[in-house]
Design a protein around this motif. Structure first.
Motif, mmCIF file in Angstrom:
data_model
loop_
_atom_site.group_PDB
_atom_site.id
_atom_site.type_symbol
_atom_site.label_atom_id
_atom_site.label_comp_id
_atom_site.label_asym_id
_atom_site.label_seq_id
_atom_site.Cartn_x
_atom_site.Cartn_y
_atom_site.Cartn_z
ATOM 1 N N GLY A 1 12.555 -4.986 -14.028
ATOM 2 C CA GLY A 1 12.009 -4.961 -12.681
ATOM 3 C C GLY A 1 10.608 -5.545 -12.705
ATOM 4 N N ILE A 2 10.258 -6.270 -11.668
ATOM 5 C CA ILE A 2 8.928 -6.878 -11.580
ATOM 6 C C ILE A 2 8.085 -6.120 -10.562
ATOM 7 N N ILE A 3 6.870 -5.758 -10.960
ATOM 8 C CA ILE A 3 5.896 -5.124 -10.082
ATOM 9 C C ILE A 3 4.940 -6.214 -9.597
ATOM 10 N N GLY A 4 5.029 -6.575 -8.339
ATOM 11 C CA GLY A 4 4.218 -7.653 -7.789
ATOM 12 C C GLY A 4 5.074 -8.888 -7.569
ATOM 13 N N ALA B 1 13.335 -11.444 -3.923
ATOM 14 C CA ALA B 1 14.678 -11.087 -4.396
ATOM 15 C C ALA B 1 15.704 -12.124 -3.974
ATOM 16 N N ARG B 2 15.604 -12.622 -2.757
ATOM 17 C CA ARG B 2 16.543 -13.642 -2.277
ATOM 18 C C ARG B 2 16.414 -14.910 -3.103
ATOM 19 N N GLN B 3 15.173 -15.297 -3.397
ATOM 20 C CA GLN B 3 14.931 -16.549 -4.103
ATOM 21 C C GLN B 3 15.519 -16.544 -5.508
ATOM 22 N N TYR B 4 15.495 -15.369 -6.159
ATOM 23 C CA TYR B 4 15.953 -15.298 -7.547
ATOM 24 C C TYR B 4 17.244 -14.494 -7.698
ATOM 25 N N ALA B 5 17.942 -14.265 -6.605
ATOM 26 C CA ALA B 5 19.226 -13.547 -6.625
ATOM 27 C C ALA B 5 19.099 -12.193 -7.315
ATOM 28 N N ILE B 6 18.040 -11.457 -6.952
ATOM 29 C CA ILE B 6 17.789 -10.125 -7.496
ATOM 30 C C ILE B 6 18.453 -9.095 -6.597
ATOM 31 N N GLU B 7 19.132 -8.162 -7.202
ATOM 32 C CA GLU B 7 19.935 -7.206 -6.436
ATOM 33 C C GLU B 7 19.093 -6.256 -5.593
ATOM 34 N N LYS B 8 17.998 -5.762 -6.134
ATOM 35 C CA LYS B 8 17.229 -4.718 -5.465
ATOM 36 C C LYS B 8 15.804 -5.181 -5.184
ATOM 37 N N SER B 9 15.315 -4.858 -4.000
ATOM 38 C CA SER B 9 13.910 -5.081 -3.666
ATOM 39 C C SER B 9 13.351 -3.810 -3.051
ATOM 40 N N PHE B 10 12.071 -3.553 -3.326
ATOM 41 C CA PHE B 10 11.449 -2.305 -2.879
ATOM 42 C C PHE B 10 10.111 -2.592 -2.214
ATOM 43 N N THR B 11 9.822 -1.802 -1.178
ATOM 44 C CA THR B 11 8.489 -1.797 -0.592
ATOM 45 C C THR B 11 7.643 -0.809 -1.386
ATOM 46 N N GLY B 12 6.601 -1.299 -2.012
ATOM 47 C CA GLY B 12 5.828 -0.453 -2.910
ATOM 48 C C GLY B 12 6.419 -0.479 -4.307
ATOM 49 N N TYR B 13 5.832 0.312 -5.196
ATOM 50 C CA TYR B 13 6.183 0.229 -6.607
ATOM 51 C C TYR B 13 6.864 1.477 -7.162
ATOM 52 N N GLN B 14 6.613 2.620 -6.568
ATOM 53 C CA GLN B 14 7.097 3.863 -7.144
ATOM 54 C C GLN B 14 8.619 3.926 -7.165
ATOM 55 N N ALA B 15 9.256 3.454 -6.101
ATOM 56 C CA ALA B 15 10.723 3.504 -6.047
ATOM 57 C C ALA B 15 11.336 2.654 -7.156
ATOM 58 N N LEU B 16 10.728 1.507 -7.441
ATOM 59 C CA LEU B 16 11.236 0.671 -8.538
ATOM 60 C C LEU B 16 11.099 1.402 -9.871
ATOM 61 N N MET B 17 9.954 2.039 -10.080
ATOM 62 C CA MET B 17 9.745 2.733 -11.349
ATOM 63 C C MET B 17 10.719 3.889 -11.547
ATOM 64 N N CYS C 1 -3.937 -0.455 -15.120
ATOM 65 C CA CYS C 1 -4.001 0.835 -15.805
ATOM 66 C C CYS C 1 -3.150 1.882 -15.083
ATOM 67 N N ALA C 2 -3.396 2.071 -13.790
ATOM 68 C CA ALA C 2 -2.673 3.100 -13.043
ATOM 69 C C ALA C 2 -1.177 2.807 -12.987
ATOM 70 N N GLN C 3 -0.819 1.545 -12.818
ATOM 71 C CA GLN C 3 0.604 1.207 -12.734
ATOM 72 C C GLN C 3 1.291 1.333 -14.086
ATOM 73 N N THR C 4 0.589 1.015 -15.148
ATOM 74 C CA THR C 4 1.153 1.220 -16.481
ATOM 75 C C THR C 4 1.378 2.696 -16.744
ATOM 76 N N ILE C 5 0.426 3.520 -16.355
ATOM 77 C CA ILE C 5 0.575 4.977 -16.522
ATOM 78 C C ILE C 5 1.773 5.482 -15.731
ATOM 79 N N ASP C 6 1.918 5.039 -14.493
ATOM 80 C CA ASP C 6 3.055 5.478 -13.671
ATOM 81 C C ASP C 6 4.379 5.061 -14.302
ATOM 82 N N ALA C 7 4.442 3.843 -14.807
ATOM 83 C CA ALA C 7 5.684 3.347 -15.397
ATOM 84 C C ALA C 7 6.023 4.094 -16.688
ATOM 85 N N LEU C 8 5.022 4.327 -17.524
ATOM 86 C CA LEU C 8 5.264 5.064 -18.763
ATOM 87 C C LEU C 8 5.716 6.496 -18.470
ATOM 88 N N ASN C 9 5.093 7.118 -17.473
ATOM 89 C CA ASN C 9 5.493 8.478 -17.097
ATOM 90 C C ASN C 9 6.905 8.517 -16.540
#
Length: 322
Positions: A7-10, A45-61, A79-87
């Motif tokens: 999943g890509i954040i950003g 997501a449309r451009q790269y035929a990605i199945e899921k897209s999310f508004t914000g980052y937490q739902a993806l994580m 830093c904060a996003q890495t911490i959220d993803a690791l958690n």
């Protein structure tokens, strides 16, 4: 699991480069993207035929279909996003710089270790075959003992208070954005931090550095001259210079080739014949690590990321002295 589900954040420029090269990594697939703006995520997501897209980052994580995340947001969010993803238990590949201080680097690497979750800084240059070939030539003694390294990376970016590159709130400035690459290439070939630094800097109207020249003394008769700039395009080559020859690496930060010289004669050369932009090498290597159950990269280790931060902090400490 035969492929790592990413999943890509950003959804900015670097995220597009990463997404385009995903197709060339056989052990990886892109399954989700999250962005602050839901419409941007949906279009990505449309451009790269990605199945899921999310508004914000937490739902993806929190998405169970995602094994690993690539963080491609502005530096100050890393830093904060890495911490959220690791958690959330997601393996993390965070675009360089991993964070914006040695303190933050200590925090995220300690959390990765404590959680037993993979974390690596996206210094993609270190994964490029041309860079690794150049290092092999050095290790084989083909240029003799390294005496000088010359490297610079700069592109003209007009000053704008509203531009990300100059935004203090987004950790703007050419050092973190581009200057980390010359610092990293010196670290790669010399394997240690400089003993002494001399820095000349120029500041934009808002106080953000837009031009930096570094002379780094590594002891043992090795020295590096490094530069980065938003004021002008630099040559963007790296030269690894030894007692018996030198290696020239055009556009070293995204290198696809290198050449070995003795005096003025080119005696060897290498080209990787890549299909993509070069991110595929990093994607493949990191995905292989994750599939193998590793908790860190053997290429860009936590110690390497900490070295980058320490050197950049030493450089920044001299900005006000010039």
């Amino acid at each position: 699991m035969n492929k790592v589900r990413w999943g890509i954040i950003g959804a900015g420029r670097i995220a597009h480069s990463f997404a385009r090269d995903m197709q060339y990594a056989e052990n990886a697939e892109l399954v989700a993207v999250g962005a602050r703006n839901g419409d941007s995520a949906a279009e990505f997501a449309r451009q790269y035929a990605i199945e899921k897209s999310f508004t914000g980052y937490q739902a993806l994580m929190l998405c169970e279909d995602v094994d690993a995340v690539y963080i491609a947001t502005p530096h100050n969010f890393h830093c904060a996003q890495t911490i959220d993803a690791l958690n959330a238990g997601k393996a993390v590949l965070c675009e360089k710089p991993l964070v914006i201080s040695a303190v933050e680097c200590t925090e995220v690497t300690a959390l990765s270790r404590d959680k037993g979750v993979y974390l690596v800084e996206g210094m993609w240059t270190w994964f490029l075959p041309a860079i690794q070939q150049a290092k092999q030539w050095v290790d084989e003694g083909r240029i003799g003992r390294v005496r000088h390294i010359k490297a610079d990376f700069g592109y003209p970016i007009p000053f704008s208070n509203s531009g990300r590159e100059y935004d203090i709130r987004l950790a703007g400035g050419c050092l973190l954005d581009m200057g980390i690459y010359p610092i990293a290439i010196a670290q790669y070939f010399l394997g240690r931090e400089p003993d002494e630094l001399s820095v000349h800097s120029h500041l934009a109207p808002n106080g953000v550095e837009d031009d930096v020249v570094i002379v780094a003394d590594y002891g043992r008769d090795a020295i590096a001259t490094l530069a980065t700039s938003f004021r002008c395009k630099l040559q963007n080559w790296a030269y690894i210079i030894g007692e018996e020859g030198y290696i020239a690496i055009p556009d070293f930060w995204r290198a696809d080739r290198c050449s070995l010289y003795q005096l003025d004669e080119c005696i060897d050369s290498f080209s990787d014949g890549r299909k993509g932009l070069g991110f595929e090498y990093e994607i493949s290597a990191v995905s292989a690590d994750i599939l193998a159950g590793k908790k860190q990269s053997d290429v860009v280790t936590p110690e390497v990321s900490m070295a980058f931060q320490r050197v950049m902090e030493r450089v920044k400490s001299q900005f006000s002295q010039r």
